[in-house]
Design an enzyme around this catalytic site. Structure first.
Site, PDB file in Angstrom:
ATOM      1  N   HIS A 107       1.512   4.350  -2.918  1.00 28.90           N
ATOM      2  CA  HIS A 107       1.423   5.790  -2.659  1.00 28.90           C
ATOM      3  C   HIS A 107       2.509   6.577  -3.392  1.00 28.90           C
ATOM      4  CE1 HIS A 107      -1.820   6.902  -0.028  1.00 28.90           C
ATOM      5  NE2 HIS A 107      -1.518   5.993   0.886  1.00 28.90           N
TER       6      HIS A 107
ATOM      7  N   HIS B 124       0.832  -1.208   0.000  1.00 30.35           N
ATOM      8  CA  HIS B 124       0.000   0.000   0.000  1.00 30.35           C
ATOM      9  C   HIS B 124       0.865   1.257   0.000  1.00 30.35           C
ATOM     10  CE1 HIS B 124      -3.631   2.401   1.059  1.00 30.35           C
ATOM     11  NE2 HIS B 124      -2.752   3.141   1.726  1.00 30.35           N
ATOM     12  N   GLU B 125       1.876   1.304   0.867  1.00 30.03           N
ATOM     13  CA  GLU B 125       2.724   2.489   0.934  1.00 30.03           C
ATOM     14  C   GLU B 125       3.543   2.664  -0.344  1.00 30.03           C
ATOM     15  OE1 GLU B 125       1.863   4.339   3.202  1.00 30.03           O
ATOM     16  OE2 GLU B 125       0.891   2.869   4.485  1.00 30.03           O
TER      17      GLU B 125
ATOM     18  N   TYR C  36     -10.920   4.607   2.155  1.00 27.16           N
ATOM     19  CA  TYR C  36     -10.192   3.488   1.581  1.00 27.16           C
ATOM     20  C   TYR C  36     -11.131   2.517   0.857  1.00 27.16           C
ATOM     21  CZ  TYR C  36      -6.043   4.618   4.475  1.00 27.16           C
ATOM     22  OH  TYR C  36      -4.967   5.225   5.057  1.00 27.16           O
TER      23      TYR C  36
ATOM     24  N   GLU D 293      -5.881   7.834  -1.195  1.00 30.25           N
ATOM     25  CA  GLU D 293      -6.067   6.582  -0.455  1.00 30.25           C
ATOM     26  C   GLU D 293      -6.916   5.571  -1.226  1.00 30.25           C
ATOM     27  OE1 GLU D 293      -4.331   5.767   1.859  1.00 30.25           O
ATOM     28  OE2 GLU D 293      -3.747   7.529   3.013  1.00 30.25           O
TER      29      GLU D 293
END
Length: 498
Positions: free
Chosen positions: A334, A330-331, A414, A353
């Site tokens: 980003h 997930h990061e 999310y 997000e």
């Protein structure tokens, strides 16, 4: 304060600042700010001191505003959301603005009612301006983005940074305890860091190529240069840290972990970081930075994204933990949604997000179908069960201050947007959705995008107005439910005919 070495090593990187700029151009890329900083970090005393010089083209000739995020943690905050952010028994830090100059002239800054905002007066002259600020701070201790433990100091949102002035005017939002309360534009950074010789660091800059420009008996000074980034984060680590490296295309992926962590878990996290970076590079467009650092921190932030660097708290590195894989993917995603493609995370958090979580689901579903399917199932369940939020008039497309708790933020920011995109994938197919996202990233790369611009872009790609579809999913307008379903069905049939 000791005089530090002047910075010359990034001169080629920032050569455009020495060239004339056509006043009619004024694009975000030709007039992005330049931050030059000299800082000294004391890992023993937990102190940071330095001077930052910001060269920029003001859009408001009368004043500028600086975000001083560390100042937020010099006072106590009450409430459930702050307790969840800061953890049990947080300690306060201190922050002192010692000197403030505008174009070499001393000025007095005005502290607004929000601790993170400092107003800087400007005279009305044209052309680039230069703000110089000298600061000192002791770090707070908490579970958040800027803190420390016995082995490391992690500095997220620590340097003074210009507030954004756009078509809506100044954005001077308070620091919210829910979500990521930040809105920033791309800039160049040239940062000298002085620290003890036996410490190491990872930052937004490509640290492998960083220059050690001076060294004393006990200290060293490292020059860090980063171009076209939305923020500049830094982690200082003691000798208990080691790293694993993998080359992914032109990018070196480095995972930093402690000798007391579980090696197998650290290896899984590193592999997920490298493989997901390669996946997103292919699916969403080229990753432009030569280095990507995943750093194990303390605290309980779970994960936090910065350009070319992400934080993962230590809970993910225990033996048998699988949360680190999902979090690091997930990061990493980003890096595209927030990093390359910016947005106002205070007003429209779903724009980074929701898209980040969707591509995370896509990667996990491909890489580990069982794990991916379970993640998709949970997001769809949370994203479509919105009766309570309808009654409470809560929706994804709202400011952070409107979310009463982290559960509503997770479900709406999310789960619901990622569910929307997952259902669009069911109509269009993954290849088509990802091709559209790649075009979207390319069109707005290094810029800031708004929800309205995404609505216009999606309508163009779909060949018909997508407002009803987005009103239902993002504004939770239940009167548009049938229109949204009909829109999706038309898109499915149109795609089948091709």
């Amino acid at each position: 304060m000791k005089k530090w070495v002047s910075m010359v090593g990034c001169s080629l990187l920032f050569l455009t600042w020495m060239l004339p700029v056509n006043a009619d151009e004024g694009t975000a890329l030709t007039r992005k700010p330049l931050y030059r900083a000299n800082v000294r970090i004391d890992p023993i005393k937990k102190e940071v001191a330095g001077t930052v010089t910001i060269t920029f083209w003001p859009k408001d000739p009368t004043r500028a505003y600086l975000h001083l995020y560390p100042n937020v943690f010099t006072e106590e905050h009450q409430g459930m959301l702050w307790e969840e952010l800061l953890g049990n028994g947080p300690t306060l830090g201190s922050y002192t603005n010692k000197k403030l100059l505008v174009d070499g002239v001393a000025v007095v800054g005005k502290q607004t009612k929000d601790l993170n905002i400092l107003e800087v007066p400007l005279e009305g002259q044209k052309g680039p301006r230069k703000i110089v600020m000298e600061f000192e701070m002791t770090l707070p201790r908490n579970d958040g983005r800027m803190s420390y433990d016995d082995q490391s100091i992690w500095l997220g949102n620590w340097l003074p940074v210009l507030a954004v002035y756009d078509k809506e005017g100044w954005h001077l939002d308070p620091y919210e305890p829910v979500g990521d309360p930040f809105y920033s534009e791309n800039a160049d950074y040239d940062v000298n860091v002085t620290l003890p010789k036996d410490y190491q660091l990872a930052s937004t800059a490509p640290d492998r190529a960083a220059k050690q420009v001076s060294a004393g008996e006990r200290e060293k000074t490292i020059q860090l240069c980063a171009e076209n980034v939305r923020d500049f984060a830094l982690v200082v680590m003691d000798a208990s840290y080691q790293r694993t490296e993998t080359k992914v295309g032109e990018t070196v992926v480095r995972t930093w972990w402690r000798k007391t962590d579980d090696p197998a878990t650290a290896a899984q996290i590193h592999e997920a970081a490298a493989e997901s970076l390669a996946y997103f590079h292919h699916q969403l467009g080229a990753y432009p930075y030569s280095e990507f650092d995943v750093v194990r921190t303390g605290g309980a932030i779970n994960g936090m994204e910065y350009p070319a660097l992400v934080f993962l708290d230590g809970r993910h590195f225990f033996s048998g933990e699988e949360t680190g894989i999902v979090t690091v993917v997930h990061e990493t995603a980003h890096q595209w949604f927030y990093g390359l493609l910016g947005n106002n995370q205070v007003k429209e958090a779903w724009l980074d997000e929701g898209f980040t979580e969707y591509v995370t689901l896509s990667y996990l579903f491909q890489q580990d179908p069982l794990l991916g399917a379970e993640r998709v199932r949970r997001r769809l369940e949370q994203g479509t069960s919105v009766q309570y939020y309808v009654a409470e008039e809560l929706r994804p497309w709202q400011a952070l201050s409107a979310f009463p708790n982290n559960q509503s933020y997770s479900d709406l920011v999310y789960s619901r947007p990622s569910s929307m995109l997952w259902l669009l994938q069911g109509a269009w197919g993954e290849e088509r959705v990802h091709d559209v996202l790649k075009q979207y990233v390319e069109k707005y790369r290094y810029q800031v995008v708004t929800g309205k611009e995404w609505e216009a872009f999606l309508s163009e790609m779909a060949g018909e107005n997508a407002s009803a579809f987005l009103d239902y999913w993002l504004r939770v307008d239940m009167s548009k439910q049938e229109q949204a379903a009909a829109w999706l069905e038309r898109q499915r049939l149109k795609h089948q005919k091709k």
